[in-house]
Design a protein around this motif. Structure first.
Motif, short mmCIF file in Angstrom:
data_model
loop_
_atom_site.label_atom_id
_atom_site.label_comp_id
_atom_site.label_asym_id
_atom_site.label_seq_id
_atom_site.Cartn_x
_atom_site.Cartn_y
_atom_site.Cartn_z
N UNK A 1 29.80 39.57 42.19
CA UNK A 1 29.99 40.61 43.10
C UNK A 1 31.44 40.71 43.03
N UNK A 2 32.23 40.34 41.81
CA UNK A 2 33.70 40.71 41.76
C UNK A 2 34.65 40.35 42.68
N UNK A 3 34.58 39.40 43.46
CA UNK A 3 35.21 39.28 44.61
C UNK A 3 36.69 38.62 44.09
N UNK A 4 36.87 38.27 42.93
CA UNK A 4 38.28 37.74 42.62
C UNK A 4 38.92 38.91 41.97
N UNK A 5 38.34 40.14 41.81
CA UNK A 5 39.22 41.12 40.97
C UNK A 5 40.65 41.65 41.73
N UNK B 1 42.36 39.88 43.64
CA UNK B 1 43.27 38.69 43.78
C UNK B 1 43.95 38.71 41.89
N UNK B 2 42.79 38.90 41.02
CA UNK B 2 43.45 38.88 39.62
C UNK B 2 44.30 40.24 39.23
N UNK B 3 44.02 41.37 40.02
CA UNK B 3 45.07 42.34 39.97
C UNK B 3 46.31 42.34 40.49
#
Length: 306
Positions: free
Chosen positions: A41-45, A47-49
């Motif tokens: 689901x790319x939930x950490x994207x 935060x990573x950005x």
């Protein structure tokens, strides 16, 4: 109290929160959940950005020394390669220039040789081809040395020509080489004929005007001589065949108080740059010698020949 009897468990006062094993299990489960959630689901994207944005200045500062070292290495290697390529280009350019000069020199020499061969075919006198080796060592004379001598049947006084006209006369003959005095030498004289008027004269070597010059002397001040007249050999000296081009009138000075005019000429032959020449046989050498007739027999009075 013996050490073996001590209780290894912490006292009840320090027992607070879950145990370490429980923390490990919870963190492991949370990590596994986050990995699955981020993969599906790319939930950490976001935060990573956000984290990459915050850390970018530090990353930029940390990469500056590395990029500077890479740039300096690339500059030095490029400079060395450019200098090597420049040296190679200069060598190739010098080689091509040398070859071009050789081609021009060979083309000029080929043209002169063709003209010389054509002149040799037109001449009726026996001719021998020769090459100029070097100039004579005397700085006050105009003489050259050719590579033909007595072994090649070169005679003293033989005329020497190039593709443009009369060059000089053989004055010394050695076994393998000969000395040729040029027509511009101050001690050389050649009988000439003005092709326009038919008047004869004598041309002498003269260096008073410039290095390669001649003077037509003993011509009257009112003689019909103009600039541009062509002078050829007259043939009256018995050395040069008639009709060979010698010089062209360059300047005529007439003075009221002088009986003779000052006539300067320019030789047609390349007296300063001749490389290949033709040596002719002198005209006097071509005249067959007549046999001496025997005296008639003397008849005495008695009719008997003595």
């Amino acid at each position: 109290m013996p050490l073996g009897t001590l209780d290894r468990d912490p006292p009840p006062f320090f027992r607070q929160g879950p145990s370490a094993l429980s923390k490990l299990a919870v963190c492991s489960a949370l990590a596994f959940f986050l990995m699955v959630a981020d993969a599906r689901f790319k939930v950490m994207q976001p935060l990573r950005v956000a984290l990459a944005t915050v850390l970018y200045p530090a990353q930029w500062l940390a990469m500056r020394p590395v990029l500077a070292y890479q740039g300096a290495s690339y500059y030095l290697s490029s400079l060395t390669a450019a200098q090597t390529a420049q040296q190679d280009i200069i060598k190739k350019h010098n080689l091509q220039s040398q070859r071009a000069n050789q081609v021009e020199q060979l083309a000029l020499e080929n043209t002169r040789l063709r003209k010389l061969l054509g002149l040799r075919e037109r001449l009726q006198s026996p001719a021998t081809a020769a090459q100029v080796i070097y100039d004579a060592a005397d700085p006050y004379s105009r003489k050259v040395i050719i590579d033909k001598g007595i072994a090649d049947h070169i005679g003293l006084g033989s005329p020497v020509l190039d593709e443009s006209g009369v060059l000089g006369q053989v004055t010394r003959v050695y076994p393998l080489v000969s000395e040729v005095t040029l027509i511009t030498d101050r001690d050389h004289a050649i009988p000439v004929l003005n092709t326009r008027t038919g008047a004869r004269g004598v041309a002498y070597g003269d260096v008073s005007l410039h290095v390669d010059a001649m003077e037509l002397r003993f011509m009257a001040a009112n003689a019909d001589v103009t600039e541009g007249d062509l002078l050829t050999t007259s043939g009256v000296d018995g050395v040069y065949p008639p009709g060979l081009p010698v010089a062209r009138i360059e300047k005529v000075e007439r003075r009221v108080d002088a009986a003779f005019a000052r006539i300067y000429c320019v030789p047609l032959a390349l007296v300063s740059g001749a490389g290949h020449v033709v040596v002719l046989e002198a005209v006097t050498a071509q005249i067959p010698s007549r046999p001496v007739p025997e005296p008639p027999p003397v008849v005495s009075r008695r009719g008997v020949a003595k």
